[in-house]
Design a protein around this motif. Structure first.
Motif, PDB file in Angstrom:
ATOM      1  N   ASP A 210      -8.990  46.779   3.729  1.00 43.30           N
ATOM      2  CA  ASP A 210      -9.360  48.137   3.754  1.00 43.30           C
ATOM      3  C   ASP A 210      -9.847  48.070   1.993  1.00 43.30           C
ATOM      4  O   ASP A 210      -9.204  48.080   0.964  1.00 43.30           O
ATOM      5  N   THR A 211     -11.250  48.214   1.806  1.00 40.60           N
ATOM      6  CA  THR A 211     -11.821  48.260   0.479  1.00 40.60           C
ATOM      7  C   THR A 211     -11.067  49.529  -0.445  1.00 40.60           C
ATOM      8  O   THR A 211     -10.607  49.342  -1.536  1.00 40.60           O
ATOM      9  N   VAL A 212     -10.956  50.700   0.131  1.00 41.24           N
ATOM     10  CA  VAL A 212     -10.508  51.736  -0.275  1.00 41.24           C
ATOM     11  C   VAL A 212      -8.857  51.474  -0.933  1.00 41.24           C
ATOM     12  O   VAL A 212      -8.596  51.781  -1.985  1.00 41.24           O
ATOM     13  N   ALA A 213      -8.042  50.945   0.115  1.00 38.52           N
ATOM     14  CA  ALA A 213      -6.774  50.534  -0.424  1.00 38.52           C
ATOM     15  C   ALA A 213      -6.749  49.643  -1.669  1.00 38.52           C
ATOM     16  O   ALA A 213      -5.852  50.091  -2.453  1.00 38.52           O
ATOM     17  N   LEU A 214      -7.513  48.687  -1.408  1.00 35.13           N
ATOM     18  CA  LEU A 214      -7.380  47.681  -2.702  1.00 35.13           C
ATOM     19  C   LEU A 214      -7.897  48.645  -4.048  1.00 35.13           C
ATOM     20  O   LEU A 214      -7.313  48.454  -5.114  1.00 35.13           O
ATOM     21  N   LEU A 215      -8.890  49.363  -3.988  1.00 30.71           N
ATOM     22  CA  LEU A 215      -9.499  50.193  -5.110  1.00 30.71           C
ATOM     23  C   LEU A 215      -8.332  51.069  -5.615  1.00 30.71           C
ATOM     24  O   LEU A 215      -8.037  51.289  -6.931  1.00 30.71           O
ATOM     25  N   ARG A 216      -7.628  51.885  -4.573  1.00 30.01           N
ATOM     26  CA  ARG A 216      -6.558  52.723  -5.174  1.00 30.01           C
ATOM     27  C   ARG A 216      -5.425  51.924  -5.846  1.00 30.01           C
ATOM     28  O   ARG A 216      -4.857  52.466  -7.065  1.00 30.01           O
ATOM     29  N   ARG A 217      -4.873  50.822  -5.350  1.00 32.63           N
ATOM     30  CA  ARG A 217      -3.879  50.185  -6.066  1.00 32.63           C
ATOM     31  C   ARG A 217      -4.464  49.473  -7.554  1.00 32.63           C
ATOM     32  O   ARG A 217      -3.517  49.469  -8.607  1.00 32.63           O
ATOM     33  N   LEU A 218      -5.561  49.032  -7.434  1.00 31.22           N
ATOM     34  CA  LEU A 218      -6.152  48.621  -8.883  1.00 31.22           C
ATOM     35  C   LEU A 218      -6.244  49.599  -9.781  1.00 31.22           C
ATOM     36  O   LEU A 218      -5.737  49.351 -11.016  1.00 31.22           O
ATOM     37  N   ALA A 219      -6.840  50.563  -9.547  1.00 33.57           N
ATOM     38  CA  ALA A 219      -7.000  51.744 -10.347  1.00 33.57           C
ATOM     39  C   ALA A 219      -5.799  52.523 -10.685  1.00 33.57           C
ATOM     40  O   ALA A 219      -5.424  52.808 -12.002  1.00 33.57           O
ATOM     41  N   ALA A 220      -4.614  52.403 -10.131  1.00 33.27           N
ATOM     42  CA  ALA A 220      -3.214  52.954 -10.420  1.00 33.27           C
ATOM     43  C   ALA A 220      -2.462  51.964 -11.269  1.00 33.27           C
ATOM     44  O   ALA A 220      -2.008  52.416 -12.259  1.00 33.27           O
ATOM     45  N   ARG A 221      -2.812  50.813 -11.139  1.00 33.60           N
ATOM     46  CA  ARG A 221      -2.022  49.779 -12.265  1.00 33.60           C
ATOM     47  C   ARG A 221      -2.769  49.394 -13.287  1.00 33.60           C
ATOM     48  O   ARG A 221      -2.236  49.150 -14.261  1.00 33.60           O
ATOM     49  N   TYR A 222      -4.119  49.038 -13.106  1.00 33.83           N
ATOM     50  CA  TYR A 222      -4.738  48.589 -14.249  1.00 33.83           C
ATOM     51  C   TYR A 222      -5.976  49.537 -14.606  1.00 33.83           C
ATOM     52  O   TYR A 222      -7.185  49.266 -14.668  1.00 33.83           O
ATOM     53  N   ALA A 223      -5.367  50.809 -15.094  1.00 36.17           N
ATOM     54  CA  ALA A 223      -6.264  51.886 -15.226  1.00 36.17           C
ATOM     55  C   ALA A 223      -7.157  51.593 -16.460  1.00 36.17           C
ATOM     56  O   ALA A 223      -8.274  52.146 -16.851  1.00 36.17           O
ATOM     57  N   ALA A 224      -6.746  50.538 -17.676  1.00 38.73           N
ATOM     58  CA  ALA A 224      -7.467  50.193 -18.430  1.00 38.73           C
ATOM     59  C   ALA A 224      -8.655  49.179 -18.330  1.00 38.73           C
ATOM     60  O   ALA A 224      -9.598  49.024 -19.225  1.00 38.73           O
ATOM     61  N   THR A 225      -8.818  48.982 -17.212  1.00 34.16           N
ATOM     62  CA  THR A 225     -10.076  48.145 -16.782  1.00 34.16           C
ATOM     63  C   THR A 225     -11.009  49.023 -15.927  1.00 34.16           C
ATOM     64  O   THR A 225     -10.641  49.979 -15.588  1.00 34.16           O
ATOM     65  N   TRP A 226     -12.171  48.187 -15.628  1.00 35.33           N
ATOM     66  CA  TRP A 226     -13.039  49.024 -14.712  1.00 35.33           C
ATOM     67  C   TRP A 226     -12.829  48.373 -13.457  1.00 35.33           C
ATOM     68  O   TRP A 226     -13.120  47.426 -13.149  1.00 35.33           O
ATOM     69  N   THR A 227     -12.437  49.349 -12.473  1.00 35.29           N
ATOM     70  CA  THR A 227     -12.246  49.044 -11.132  1.00 35.29           C
ATOM     71  C   THR A 227     -13.586  49.206 -10.343  1.00 35.29           C
ATOM     72  O   THR A 227     -14.218  50.260 -10.312  1.00 35.29           O
ATOM     73  N   PHE A 228     -13.949  48.071  -9.771  1.00 40.29           N
ATOM     74  CA  PHE A 228     -15.204  48.029  -9.047  1.00 40.29           C
ATOM     75  C   PHE A 228     -15.341  47.632  -7.893  1.00 40.29           C
ATOM     76  O   PHE A 228     -14.278  46.995  -7.267  1.00 40.29           O
ATOM     77  N   ALA A 229     -16.304  47.832  -7.149  1.00 39.55           N
ATOM     78  CA  ALA A 229     -16.592  47.372  -5.509  1.00 39.55           C
ATOM     79  C   ALA A 229     -18.020  47.470  -5.377  1.00 39.55           C
ATOM     80  O   ALA A 229     -18.720  48.584  -5.704  1.00 39.55           O
ATOM     81  N   VAL A 230     -18.557  46.354  -4.914  1.00 39.15           N
ATOM     82  CA  VAL A 230     -19.886  46.337  -4.323  1.00 39.15           C
ATOM     83  C   VAL A 230     -20.041  45.310  -3.601  1.00 39.15           C
ATOM     84  O   VAL A 230     -19.913  44.216  -3.591  1.00 39.15           O
ATOM     85  N   ASP A 231     -20.594  45.774  -2.297  1.00 37.28           N
ATOM     86  CA  ASP A 231     -20.790  44.780  -1.235  1.00 37.28           C
ATOM     87  C   ASP A 231     -19.728  43.792  -0.815  1.00 37.28           C
ATOM     88  O   ASP A 231     -19.730  42.670  -0.703  1.00 37.28           O
ATOM     89  N   GLY A 232     -18.492  44.422  -0.844  1.00 44.21           N
ATOM     90  CA  GLY A 232     -17.269  43.575  -0.575  1.00 44.21           C
ATOM     91  C   GLY A 232     -16.790  42.834  -1.635  1.00 44.21           C
ATOM     92  O   GLY A 232     -15.581  42.357  -1.558  1.00 44.21           O
ATOM     93  N   LEU A 233     -17.468  42.724  -2.818  1.00 48.11           N
ATOM     94  CA  LEU A 233     -16.599  42.317  -4.254  1.00 48.11           C
ATOM     95  C   LEU A 233     -16.006  43.576  -4.645  1.00 48.11           C
ATOM     96  O   LEU A 233     -16.317  44.232  -5.229  1.00 48.11           O
ATOM     97  N   VAL A 234     -14.389  43.064  -4.843  1.00 49.89           N
ATOM     98  CA  VAL A 234     -13.777  44.316  -5.232  1.00 49.89           C
ATOM     99  C   VAL A 234     -12.807  43.787  -6.323  1.00 49.89           C
ATOM    100  O   VAL A 234     -12.078  42.493  -6.195  1.00 49.89           O
ATOM    101  N   GLY A 235     -12.468  44.405  -7.331  1.00 55.36           N
ATOM    102  CA  GLY A 235     -11.605  43.985  -8.440  1.00 55.36           C
ATOM    103  C   GLY A 235     -11.638  45.024  -9.518  1.00 55.36           C
ATOM    104  O   GLY A 235     -11.897  46.125  -9.643  1.00 55.36           O
ATOM    105  N   ALA A 236     -10.829  44.552 -10.626  1.00 50.52           N
ATOM    106  CA  ALA A 236     -10.594  45.364 -11.739  1.00 50.52           C
ATOM    107  C   ALA A 236     -10.895  44.522 -13.224  1.00 50.52           C
ATOM    108  O   ALA A 236     -10.147  43.650 -13.731  1.00 50.52           O
ATOM    109  N   THR A 237     -12.160  44.377 -13.695  1.00 52.08           N
ATOM    110  CA  THR A 237     -12.456  43.708 -14.621  1.00 52.08           C
ATOM    111  C   THR A 237     -12.197  44.163 -16.045  1.00 52.08           C
ATOM    112  O   THR A 237     -12.261  45.493 -16.335  1.00 52.08           O
ATOM    113  N   PRO A 238     -11.324  43.765 -16.968  1.00 54.59           N
ATOM    114  CA  PRO A 238     -11.173  44.022 -18.347  1.00 54.59           C
ATOM    115  C   PRO A 238     -12.434  43.654 -19.378  1.00 54.59           C
ATOM    116  O   PRO A 238     -12.241  44.193 -20.247  1.00 54.59           O
TER     117      PRO A 238
END
Length: 449
Positions: A210-238
């Motif tokens: 689930d994309t949403v599950a990934l985003l929630r966990r990334l945003a919670a732990r890596y708040a100082a990065t930009w948490t992104f999702a576009v067309d199935g590409l999901v991550g937290a870029t610094p």
């Protein structure tokens, strides 16, 4: 090339109450494949649904992928009726985008316009609804109804998939030092000064990821990065490739990485200025001051400065980097800023900057050829530009790092990590660096702390 038939859209932005968590606005029945995100320390944009996409119109791949997408966006803006009662960056008509690292990749990427966008910054929040219109200027009944989601909490979302396990990617971990040694040999032979090499790992699950599950966990732990999702590409870029807002251009360059010490990493690290302030000398620079890291960082900063300079009246490049602290690593970082000198949009600037030495190497053409030869895989949209832009051309574009690409069935995901290779690189240390950089997505998948 076939001239695309653009939809006629109406975008309306209304003020909304600020939210403790933007992801709570996602409707319970949202299709995770349509969720888009650009969130940092609680502010940013999320969206869902699909009103239009540049790839729906057969946009070209290759070196023309950015130019074609930019023209598609300009034409779509012209064909859209906009009512904007907020008038901030990210209100009105907004597109999210991600683009392939290589012009030869079959996964070219492009721009996506959601049906709903929710955003907030500096204590203000808004919701934008984007609807298709028929020839009479009325909302099209064929477009389907879109969720407003302004007061809906997404219950039941954020669940991790079942039975997730990691499998080797194109190059097994034990073989990666051999690849690095080959790269060092080519550097010592004078073919390139620096090359950035990446490897992939495959995550396989028994139920859809689930994309949403990934985003929630990334945003919670890596708040100082930009948490992104576009067309199935999901991550937290610094790493911010470029930001354009009201004529001001900014970029954050990262290169040079060391693992944090043995003490437990904080779940949320220090807040970092969002490219707004000058950074003072950082006493922690000794943590990331080895010759290899400093050399790698200098290459990356110089490549960004050279590509931004033609588009800026003045460009400020700090003499010394600062230390960006994340839960898993320390990075050498430099923030560049300048005043825009032309009418280039944020997407135009991202295209001009891609790829920087931080994700490719130098000289660019030679490093790109070496990547094709040594990596043994298609990066897809990993290490390409990812972000958003609005109708004015303002926007944020990061580099798609610390990320994974979901398969179409959401039952597997390719995770990516890489590092800059110079003559002083140590092959075993480079393998260890990729493992540290994979920690963000392992955490998002529930496979590590």
């Amino acid at each position: 090339m076939t001239v695309p038939v653009l939809p006629r859209l109406r975008a309306r932005t209304l003020e909304a109450p600020p939210q403790p968590d933007l992801f709570d606005l996602l409707p319970p029945d949202v299709d995770p494949a349509t969720v888009v995100s650009w969130v940092r320390e609680g502010d940013g944009l999320i969206g869902w649904g699909r009103a239009a996409a540049s790839t729906d119109d057969g946009m070209p791949s290759g070196p023309d992928r950015f130019t074609a997408a930019a023209q598609w966006w300009a034409d779509l803006v012209e064909a859209t009726d906009v009512v904007d009662e907020v008038n901030l960056p990210g209100t009105g008509l907004v597109a999210f985008g991600s683009f392939a690292f290589s012009p030869d990749s079959p996964d070219l990427g492009g721009l996506v316009v959601p049906r709903v966008v929710a955003g907030q910054r500096d204590g203000r929040a808004w919701v934008t609804s984007i609807e298709a219109l028929d020839d009479a200027g009325q909302v099209s009944t064929q477009a389907g109804r879109s969720h407003t989601g302004a007061t809906t909490v997404a219950s039941g979302q954020g669940e991790l998939a079942d039975g997730i396990r990691l499998e080797p990617g194109a190059v097994a971990p034990e073989d990666w030092p051999r690849v690095i040694r080959r790269a060092i040999g080519r550097i010592e032979a004078g073919e390139v000064d620096k090359v950035v090499l990446a490897r992939d790992v495959r995550a396989v699950a028994d139920s859809p990821i689930d994309t949403v599950a990934l985003l929630r966990r990334l945003a919670a732990r890596y708040a100082a990065t930009w948490t992104f999702a576009v067309d199935g590409l999901v991550g937290a870029t610094p790493e911010m490739l470029v930001r354009l807002q009201e004529g001001r251009v900014r970029s954050r360059v990262l290169a040079g990485t060391v693992r944090r010490g043995g003490t437990p990493a904080p779940s949320v690290t220090e807040a970092h200025p969002e490219l707004e302030d000058q950074h003072t000398p950082d006493p922690r620079l000794h943590l990331v001051s080895a010759a290899k890291e400093l050399e790698e960082h200098a290459f990356a900063v110089r490549s960004v400065a050279e590509k931004l300079a033609p588009h800026c009246e003045s460009l400020e490049v700090p003499e010394q980097p600062f230390v960006l602290e994340l839960p898993d690593v320390y990075h050498l970082a430099t923030d560049l800023s300048g005043r825009a000198a032309d009418d280039a949009t944020s997407l135009d600037l991202a295209a001009a900057l891609h790829p920087s030495a931080a994700v490719c190497g130098t000289p660019f053409a030679d490093a790109a050829r070496l990547i094709d030869e040594l990596e043994g895989m298609d990066r897809g949209r990993y290490a390409g530009p990812v972000g958003w832009l609005d109708a004015s051309g303002d926007g944020d574009w990061g580099i798609a790092l610390r990320c994974g690409q979901l398969a179409a069935d959401a039952l597997s995901m390719r995770l990516f990590a890489g590092g800059g290779i110079v003559s002083a690189s140590d092959p075993d240390a480079e393998l260890a660096e990729t493992e540290v950089k994979l920690a963000a997505m392992r955490h998002a998948l529930g496979l590590g702390s």
